[in-house]
Design an enzyme around this catalytic site. Structure first.
Site, PDB file in Angstrom:
ATOM      1  N   ASN A 223      26.691   7.253   7.782  1.00 52.00           N
ATOM      2  CA  ASN A 223      27.239   6.703   6.535  1.00 52.00           C
ATOM      3  C   ASN A 223      26.564   7.405   5.354  1.00 52.00           C
ATOM      4  O   ASN A 223      25.701   8.257   5.526  1.00 52.00           O
ATOM      5  CB  ASN A 223      27.054   5.185   6.487  1.00 52.00           C
ATOM      6  CG  ASN A 223      25.593   4.796   6.521  1.00 52.00           C
ATOM      7  OD1 ASN A 223      24.824   5.109   5.620  1.00 52.00           O
ATOM      8  ND2 ASN A 223      25.190   4.128   7.590  1.00 52.00           N
ATOM      9  N   ARG A 224      26.963   7.028   4.153  1.00 57.96           N
ATOM     10  CA  ARG A 224      26.580   7.767   2.958  1.00 57.96           C
ATOM     11  C   ARG A 224      25.282   7.296   2.302  1.00 57.96           C
ATOM     12  O   ARG A 224      24.997   7.669   1.175  1.00 57.96           O
ATOM     13  CB  ARG A 224      27.700   7.689   1.917  1.00 57.96           C
ATOM     14  CG  ARG A 224      28.949   8.441   2.323  1.00 57.96           C
ATOM     15  CD  ARG A 224      29.928   8.444   1.161  1.00 57.96           C
ATOM     16  NE  ARG A 224      31.108   9.215   1.437  1.00 57.96           N
ATOM     17  CZ  ARG A 224      31.167  10.544   1.341  1.00 57.96           C
ATOM     18  NH1 ARG A 224      30.098  11.225   1.001  1.00 57.96           N
ATOM     19  NH2 ARG A 224      32.287  11.170   1.593  1.00 57.96           N
TER      20      ARG A 224
END
Ligand code: CTP
Ligand code: CA
Length: 228
Positions: free
Chosen positions: A34-35
């Site tokens: 994820n970011r």
């Protein structure tokens, strides 16, 4: 000299912090992640160290320098993060879970790179849920003071309070994403049994190091109140 004169509200305290994303492998060359930038967790590690604590930072895959004086343990997956955190929980008085732990991992890890050849259909992947590291630590017999983070896209106070209650935490720190993901400035909402409190107090935004220092002061204050 300035650092020596500054107050050390966490002197003698050990603080354990998780930070960054996790990486859940699909095959030897691919995975789910994820970011999360890890910036908030690294800023908190620095701020806790400045406040006099011995800090252990369990970091997922991020490219950030280790804050001065902080012990860093690098991991990839949620399972590795849990395995690193659990034995340390007993020796740390404060646990701050800033990591964006992947909620699911591929049910099976392919031994070799999955190839296109001959396949008529794109592959699909079964997922299995990862253990909640924070909830597991908070449920230990003699848990550290546990602080959760809640990154939400809407209804921040409602979702943050739900996490406070579900994971049985003394404090949850909410922030509205994804607008703030990876950015240097942010706004937080502290949620506990007493109510809600914005950070910065004026309801504006501040850079992550300023927020981290303010949050460390809030954690130290709450922890001191608990001890008396
Ligand atoms: N957390 C954790 N281990 C997990 C999932 C979450 O330690 N497997 C921690 C995070 O580090 C954070 C808090 O739990 O401090 C809340 O994470 P969040 O993803 O917001 O909550 P979830 O319970 O996973 O709920 P959802 O993603 O559905 O909002
Ligand atoms: Ca989650």
């Amino acid at each position: 000299i300035v650092a020596q004169l500054a107050p050390k509200p966490l002197a003698g305290e050990r603080v354990l912090i998780t930070a960054g994303p996790t990486f859940e492998a699909i095959d030897p060359v691919r995975g789910l992640t994820n970011r999360s930038s890890g910036k908030m967790g690294f800023a908190l590690a620095r701020a806790a160290r400045e406040a006099g604590a011995e800090v252990t930072l369990v970091a997922g895959p991020v490219h950030l320098p280790t804050p001065r004086g902080v012990r860093r343990i690098d991991v990839q997956s949620a399972e590795q993060m849990l395995a690193a955190v659990l034995p340390l929980a007993a020796t740390h008085g404060i646990f701050v879970a800033t990591a964006a732990v992947a909620d699911w991992r591929p049910a099976r890890l392919a031994e070799h790179k999955i190839k296109k050849d001959g396949k008529k259909q794109a592959p699909s992947f079964e997922l299995t849920e990862n253990t909640d590291i924070l909830a597991t630590v908070a449920a230990l017999p003699n848990p550290p003071f546990c602080v959760g983070f809640a990154a939400e896209s809407e209804q921040l106070a409602v979702h943050a309070r739900a996490k406070l209650e579900r994971k049985k935490l003394p404090l949850v720190v909410g922030n509205l994403g994804p607008a703030t993901f990876g950015r240097d400035d942010n706004a937080l909402l502290l949620v506990d049994a007493r109510g809600e409190q914005p950070l910065p107090a004026d309801g504006g935004t501040a850079d992550k190091l300023t927020l981290a220092r303010a949050l460390v002061a809030e954690i130290a204050r709450r922890r001191a109140t608990l001890n008396t």
